[in-house]
Design an enzyme around this catalytic site. Structure first.
Site, PDB file in Angstrom:
ATOM      1  N   THR A 156       0.817  -1.218   0.000  1.00 50.62           N
ATOM      2  CA  THR A 156       0.000   0.000   0.000  1.00 50.62           C
ATOM      3  C   THR A 156       0.852   1.271   0.000  1.00 50.62           C
ATOM      4  O   THR A 156       2.063   1.225   0.157  1.00 50.62           O
ATOM      5  CB  THR A 156      -0.949   0.001   1.217  1.00 50.62           C
ATOM      6  N   ASP A 157       0.162   2.414  -0.142  1.00 52.51           N
ATOM      7  CA  ASP A 157       0.832   3.727  -0.218  1.00 52.51           C
ATOM      8  C   ASP A 157       0.796   4.451   1.123  1.00 52.51           C
ATOM      9  O   ASP A 157       0.802   5.680   1.165  1.00 52.51           O
ATOM     10  CB  ASP A 157       0.143   4.605  -1.276  1.00 52.51           C
TER      11      ASP A 157
ATOM     12  N   SER B 115       1.171   8.775   4.991  1.00 53.57           N
ATOM     13  CA  SER B 115       0.596   8.747   3.646  1.00 53.57           C
ATOM     14  C   SER B 115       1.714   9.075   2.676  1.00 53.57           C
ATOM     15  O   SER B 115       2.351  10.127   2.793  1.00 53.57           O
ATOM     16  CB  SER B 115      -0.528   9.769   3.500  1.00 53.57           C
ATOM     17  N   ARG B 116       1.979   8.182   1.724  1.00 50.81           N
ATOM     18  CA  ARG B 116       3.098   8.401   0.810  1.00 50.81           C
ATOM     19  C   ARG B 116       2.717   9.306  -0.363  1.00 50.81           C
ATOM     20  O   ARG B 116       3.517   9.521  -1.250  1.00 50.81           O
ATOM     21  CB  ARG B 116       3.639   7.047   0.318  1.00 50.81           C
ATOM     22  N   VAL B 117       1.484   9.804  -0.354  1.00 54.61           N
ATOM     23  CA  VAL B 117       1.075  10.782  -1.364  1.00 54.61           C
ATOM     24  C   VAL B 117       1.185  12.182  -0.778  1.00 54.61           C
ATOM     25  O   VAL B 117       1.618  13.123  -1.422  1.00 54.61           O
ATOM     26  CB  VAL B 117      -0.360  10.485  -1.858  1.00 54.61           C
TER      27      VAL B 117
END
Length: 521
Positions: free
Chosen positions: A355-356, A381-383
């Protein structure tokens, strides 16, 4: 009279052959040689494909479907998807030439269906607009674009520090009874009027629990844009294994087809979908049960070796399509249950790596009254900021670091009483911001109100308030702004950023409210 030549004869024969219907359906027929535990071993299906749909002709000519799984040298191992009691040894089995597909379409919104797309809510049949394969190769990088639109969850702690974008895969992880499902349901409720179709997949839960979720969604008017896919604890392991793939396949119909049902393109944009898988721990257990009964070799914790591949090919289907392909998106919120907070176990580490980012809910915080019980230090959160509006980035930029520093100072301050003023101020601010982030179930906040709440904390309006009054201050401040400064809230929502003019108006409005706010003793 025409001359009879070889060329004329050839032309006449070709015309006659073209006129003939030459479609021949080729189907292999085999025999059940062993049945038990929802698994059938079949002889005679030499040409069966992996994942192919099989037809079992049971007692009283009742048709039961199965899924070809093990393709061995002299037999095929299949799992049954229907009533297994009507199948016995020596019954006939036929190949279909198709992999499993599920129906989908607008009429499915507001309904509860099983993993085969059949209604289970007693509201009659559903007219499908089309169908999608449950197993589908996720599009490559060229067909995608970066995640750049927010999915507003309506939860202050998450939208400010762990933002989620359309097309992202964000894991919700924690022990049982820490509020994982509540976060997913809040997100669905907050999606009302935001052009987002929601799919809630319930895997291995009690039917009464699923009924409670459906009742909650109906109460808040969220079922009108939601499909519930249910494979309850009473259903067989193959149906629980199939449920998440069926859910994402139903969602893919909307992103790959425009509102008119034609394939999505720049001129016919695809729609936006949110998929909640509650939870993938139970899908992994169902897959383990299925694999062991099929006599596949067990691996770590007795899970089959391809359980990582099972979850990766499911979650890779979350996507933000390029403009050329209709710019539709499918956002995935998988849920994983941990044992005693152990995120280093096999299935949790698998899904974390796919997951991101993850939202980690901690039992200790939950029992201390911090709801939602989000551990800011481990959650990520990698965004990031790409999934936030500019106003939220302006006010929440340092919030995460401030709270992490507060947690460290809090632990350190327990060992000493002599703290300098700067440390005391930081502890006071951290305690008030932590209190400010508390939020009840099913009360999502619009993003402009979230911005105002954090802005008030950052500007020091909470500093001299008792901790017990912080939440009441937040609620009454927002009521005051809705009643007498609605134009400021509308400006934040419309402009998506805080201009100097809006900041000035906001400071004056909050200062005016604070003068008349009474602190209860």
């Amino acid at each position: 009279m025409a001359e009879i030549t070889a060329g004329n004869i050839d032309a006449v024969l070709r015309r006659q052959l073209d006129a003939l219907s030459t479609s021949v359906e080729s189907r292999e027929v085999g025999t059940v040689i062993q049945i038990g535990d929802g698994i059938a071993r079949i002889d005679g299906l030499k040409g069966a494909m992996s994942g192919e749909l099989l037809e079992f002709l049971g007692e009283g000519n009742k048709l039961v479907y199965g899924l070809a799984q093990n393709l061995e040298e002299d037999e095929v191992g299949a799992v049954l998807l229907g009533d297994i009691t009507v199948i016995k040894e020596n019954d006939q089995v036929r190949t279909t030439g198709h992999i499993v597909e599920v129906p989908s379409g607008r009429d499915f919104l507001g309904r509860v269906v099983n993993p085969l797309g059949e209604p289970v809510d007693g509201k009659g049949p559903i007219k499908a607009e089309g169908s999608r394969p449950v197993e589908f190769r996720a599009p490559g990088v060229v067909e995608r674009q970066g995640v750049n639109e927010p999915v507003q969850m309506g939860i202050l702690a998450i939208d400010s520090m762990i933002p989620i974008g359309r097309g992202q895969r964000e894991l919700i992880i924690g022990d049982r009874q820490t509020g994982k499902t509540a976060i997913a349901i809040d997100t669905i409720i907050n999606s009302k009027g935001k052009d987002l179709i929601c799919i809630y997949v319930a895997i291995g839960q009690k039917a009464s629990t699923v009924a409670d979720v459906v009742e909650t969604l109906e109460r808040f008017g969220a079922m009108e844009y939601t499909i519930v896919v249910c494979a309850s604890a009473a259903d067989s392991a193959p149906l629980q294994y199939l449920a998440p793939m069926s859910g994402v396949a139903m969602g893919e119909y909307f992103i790959y087809n425009g509102a008119d049902g034609r394939p999505a393109s720049e001129s016919n944009p695809g729609r936006h979908v949110l998929c909640v898988y509650d939870d993938l721990s139970k899908q992994a257990v169902a897959y383990r049960q299925m694999s062991l009964t099929l006599r596949r070799p067990p691996g770590r914790e007795a899970y089959p070796g391809d359980v990582f591949y099972l979850h990766s090919r499911l979650l890779e289907r979350a996507i933000k399509l390029s403009d050329k392909n209709g710019a539709g998106s499918l956002t995935a919120l998988p849920i994983i249950e941990t044992q005693a907070g152990d995120i280093s176990a096999y299935i949790p580490t698998n899904v974390i790596s796919i997951t991101d980012g993850q939202i980690f809910l901690q039992s200790d915080l939950f029992f201390q009254g911090q709801r939602p019980a989000v551990n800011v230090g481990i959650s990520v959160s990698r965004v990031g900021g790409d999934a936030q509006i500019k106003a939220m980035r302006q006010v929440a930029g340092s919030l995460r670091l401030d709270l992490a520093a507060y947690r460290e100072l809090q632990a350190f301050s327990q060992f000493g009483s002599d703290l300098d003023k700067a440390t005391q101020d930081q502890l006071n601010l951290g305690a008030r911001m932590t209190e400010l982030l508390k939020q009840g179930r099913y009360v999502p906040m619009p993003v402009e109100e979230q911005v105002v709440a954090i802005f008030a904390g950052n500007q020091g309006f909470l500093d001299n308030l008792p901790l017990a009054s912080v939440l009441r201050f937040r609620e009454e401040l927002l009521q005051f702004l809705r009643a007498s400064h609605a134009d400021v809230l509308r400006a934040i929502a419309a402009e998506k950023r805080l201009s100097d003019e809006i900041i000035g108006e906001l400071k004056a409005a909050i200062a005016s409210f604070k003068e008349q706010f009474s602190v209860e003793e």
